[in-house]
Design an enzyme around this catalytic site. Structure first.
Site, PDB file in Angstrom:
ATOM      1  N   HIS A 143      37.081  33.884  46.641  1.00 38.83           N
ATOM      2  CA  HIS A 143      36.419  33.214  47.681  1.00 38.83           C
ATOM      3  C   HIS A 143      37.224  33.243  48.329  1.00 38.83           C
ATOM      4  O   HIS A 143      36.494  32.965  50.122  1.00 38.83           O
ATOM      5  CB  HIS A 143      38.028  31.968  47.180  1.00 38.83           C
ATOM      6  CG  HIS A 143      37.995  32.085  45.677  1.00 38.83           C
ATOM      7  ND1 HIS A 143      38.908  31.627  45.060  1.00 38.83           N
ATOM      8  CD2 HIS A 143      37.590  30.624  45.689  1.00 38.83           C
ATOM      9  CE1 HIS A 143      38.467  30.846  43.850  1.00 38.83           C
ATOM     10  NE2 HIS A 143      37.799  30.258  44.084  1.00 38.83           N
ATOM     11  N   LYS A 152      44.235  17.562  36.668  1.00 31.88           N
ATOM     12  CA  LYS A 152      43.874  18.538  36.762  1.00 31.88           C
ATOM     13  C   LYS A 152      45.582  19.907  36.065  1.00 31.88           C
ATOM     14  O   LYS A 152      46.085  20.170  36.974  1.00 31.88           O
ATOM     15  CB  LYS A 152      43.009  19.344  37.480  1.00 31.88           C
ATOM     16  CG  LYS A 152      42.272  20.528  37.501  1.00 31.88           C
ATOM     17  CD  LYS A 152      40.794  21.007  37.928  1.00 31.88           C
ATOM     18  CE  LYS A 152      39.906  21.967  37.361  1.00 31.88           C
ATOM     19  NZ  LYS A 152      39.153  21.941  38.923  1.00 31.88           N
ATOM     20  N   ARG A 185      27.838  31.589  41.781  1.00 36.78           N
ATOM     21  CA  ARG A 185      28.233  32.535  41.601  1.00 36.78           C
ATOM     22  C   ARG A 185      26.053  32.608  40.338  1.00 36.78           C
ATOM     23  O   ARG A 185      25.576  33.601  40.725  1.00 36.78           O
ATOM     24  CB  ARG A 185      29.012  32.647  40.181  1.00 36.78           C
ATOM     25  CG  ARG A 185      30.105  32.407  41.575  1.00 36.78           C
ATOM     26  CD  ARG A 185      31.827  32.292  40.577  1.00 36.78           C
ATOM     27  NE  ARG A 185      31.846  30.923  40.371  1.00 36.78           N
ATOM     28  CZ  ARG A 185      32.832  30.319  40.158  1.00 36.78           C
ATOM     29  NH1 ARG A 185      33.583  31.209  39.690  1.00 36.78           N
ATOM     30  NH2 ARG A 185      32.480  28.776  39.749  1.00 36.78           N
ATOM     31  N   SER A 237      38.632  32.086  38.884  1.00 38.40           N
ATOM     32  CA  SER A 237      39.679  32.585  38.853  1.00 38.40           C
ATOM     33  C   SER A 237      40.133  32.058  37.032  1.00 38.40           C
ATOM     34  O   SER A 237      41.448  32.723  36.550  1.00 38.40           O
ATOM     35  CB  SER A 237      40.755  31.410  39.492  1.00 38.40           C
ATOM     36  OG  SER A 237      40.700  31.044  40.730  1.00 38.40           O
TER      37      SER A 237
HETATM   38  P1  ADP Z   1      36.760  24.627  41.306  1.00 34.70           P
HETATM   39  O1  ADP Z   1      36.492  24.109  42.572  1.00 34.70           O
HETATM   40  O2  ADP Z   1      35.674  23.815  40.781  1.00 34.70           O
HETATM   41  O3  ADP Z   1      37.391  23.874  41.212  1.00 34.70           O
HETATM   42  P2  ADP Z   1      37.270  26.694  42.792  1.00 34.70           P
HETATM   43  O4  ADP Z   1      38.117  26.332  42.813  1.00 34.70           O
HETATM   44  O5  ADP Z   1      37.302  28.029  41.429  1.00 34.70           O
HETATM   45  O6  ADP Z   1      36.340  26.162  41.403  1.00 34.70           O
HETATM   46  O7  ADP Z   1      36.207  27.442  43.896  1.00 34.70           O
HETATM   47  C1  ADP Z   1      35.711  26.975  44.524  1.00 34.70           C
HETATM   48  C2  ADP Z   1      35.369  26.839  44.938  1.00 34.70           C
HETATM   49  O8  ADP Z   1      34.791  28.312  45.207  1.00 34.70           O
HETATM   50  C3  ADP Z   1      33.084  26.765  44.199  1.00 34.70           C
HETATM   51  O9  ADP Z   1      32.605  26.672  45.260  1.00 34.70           O
HETATM   52  C4  ADP Z   1      32.868  27.517  43.608  1.00 34.70           C
HETATM   53  O10 ADP Z   1      31.856  27.490  43.052  1.00 34.70           O
HETATM   54  C5  ADP Z   1      33.592  28.845  44.374  1.00 34.70           C
HETATM   55  N1  ADP Z   1      33.763  30.183  44.581  1.00 34.70           N
HETATM   56  C6  ADP Z   1      34.880  30.304  42.683  1.00 34.70           C
HETATM   57  N2  ADP Z   1      34.444  32.147  42.303  1.00 34.70           N
HETATM   58  C7  ADP Z   1      33.755  32.873  42.970  1.00 34.70           C
HETATM   59  C8  ADP Z   1      33.323  33.860  43.465  1.00 34.70           C
HETATM   60  N3  ADP Z   1      33.212  34.593  42.569  1.00 34.70           N
HETATM   61  N4  ADP Z   1      31.904  33.975  44.300  1.00 34.70           N
HETATM   62  C9  ADP Z   1      31.563  32.736  45.316  1.00 34.70           C
HETATM   63  N5  ADP Z   1      32.097  31.642  45.390  1.00 34.70           N
HETATM   64  C10 ADP Z   1      33.119  31.636  44.597  1.00 34.70           C
END
Ligand code: ADP
Length: 159
Positions: free
Chosen positions: A16, A40, A89, A127
């Site tokens: 992130h 969630k 990813r 995460s």
């Molecule tokens: P969600 O919105 O599905 O709950 P997350 O909070 O895990 O997802 O992630 C928020 C955003 O960050 C999403 O667009 C996700 O694809 C992206 N993201 C998560 N982990 C990574 C990573 N390792 N590299 C690049 N982008 C990521």
């Protein structure tokens, strides 16, 4: 240009942070929007998630951290955002992201979704994986910054 980077960030990882850093160089303002969804199941409270991101992004003057609930598109309108940022990813992310971006475009045609391809270093990182490894007391130091590592470990230490 105002960009919104939405997500659960439960908790924030180096993946992130890489996206946030890259966006901060391309947009005038980046709003990291932490989803506060009561349905969630999350490990970290909304306050904790926001506080961790604020601390880790304090060096970027054009990055703001906020929380939102309800539809992303309503929040994006309120903030007068031009762009929604999502990280990609792997191909597995694509189908869901494509569906969401088309849906958002239908509701609010002025907004664009832009995808940033994950750095290869982080393309396997999520995460959920970090929490799973931590639950077995594994080493997560290469996935999350030290302050996040301490917080996660304190959640799983007593188990
Ligand atoms: P969600 O919105 O599905 O709950 P997350 O909070 O895990 O997802 O992630 C928020 C955003 O960050 C999403 O667009 C996700 O694809 C992206 N993201 C998560 N982990 C990574 C990573 N390792 N590299 C690049 N982008 C990521």
């Amino acid at each position: 240009m105002i960009a919104i980077y939405p997500g659960s960030f439960d908790p924030i990882t180096y993946g992130h942070l890489d996206i946030i850093t890259r966006c901060s160089k391309k947009f005038d303002k980046v709003i990291v929007a932490v989803l506060n969804n009561q349905n969630k199941k999350v490990v970290f409270s909304i306050e904790d998630r926001v506080a961790m991101i604020k601390e880790l992004t304090s060096e970027y003057p054009n990055v703001q951290v906020d929380n939102f609930d309800g539809l992303l598109i309503d929040y994006a309108k309120k903030k007068e955002a031009d762009v929604i940022i999502r990280g990609l990813r792997a191909v597995s992310d694509y189908e869901y992201e494509m569906q969401m971006s088309l849906y958002n475009k239908q509701l609010y045609p002025e907004i664009e979704t832009m995808f940033l391809v994950s750095d290869t270093k982080y393309s396997y990182l999520s995460s959920s994986i970090v929490k799973e490894i931590a639950s077995y007391h594994g080493d997560i130091s290469s996935f999350v910054p030290p302050l996040v590592e301490v917080k996660i470990n304190s959640k799983y230490r007593c188990e």
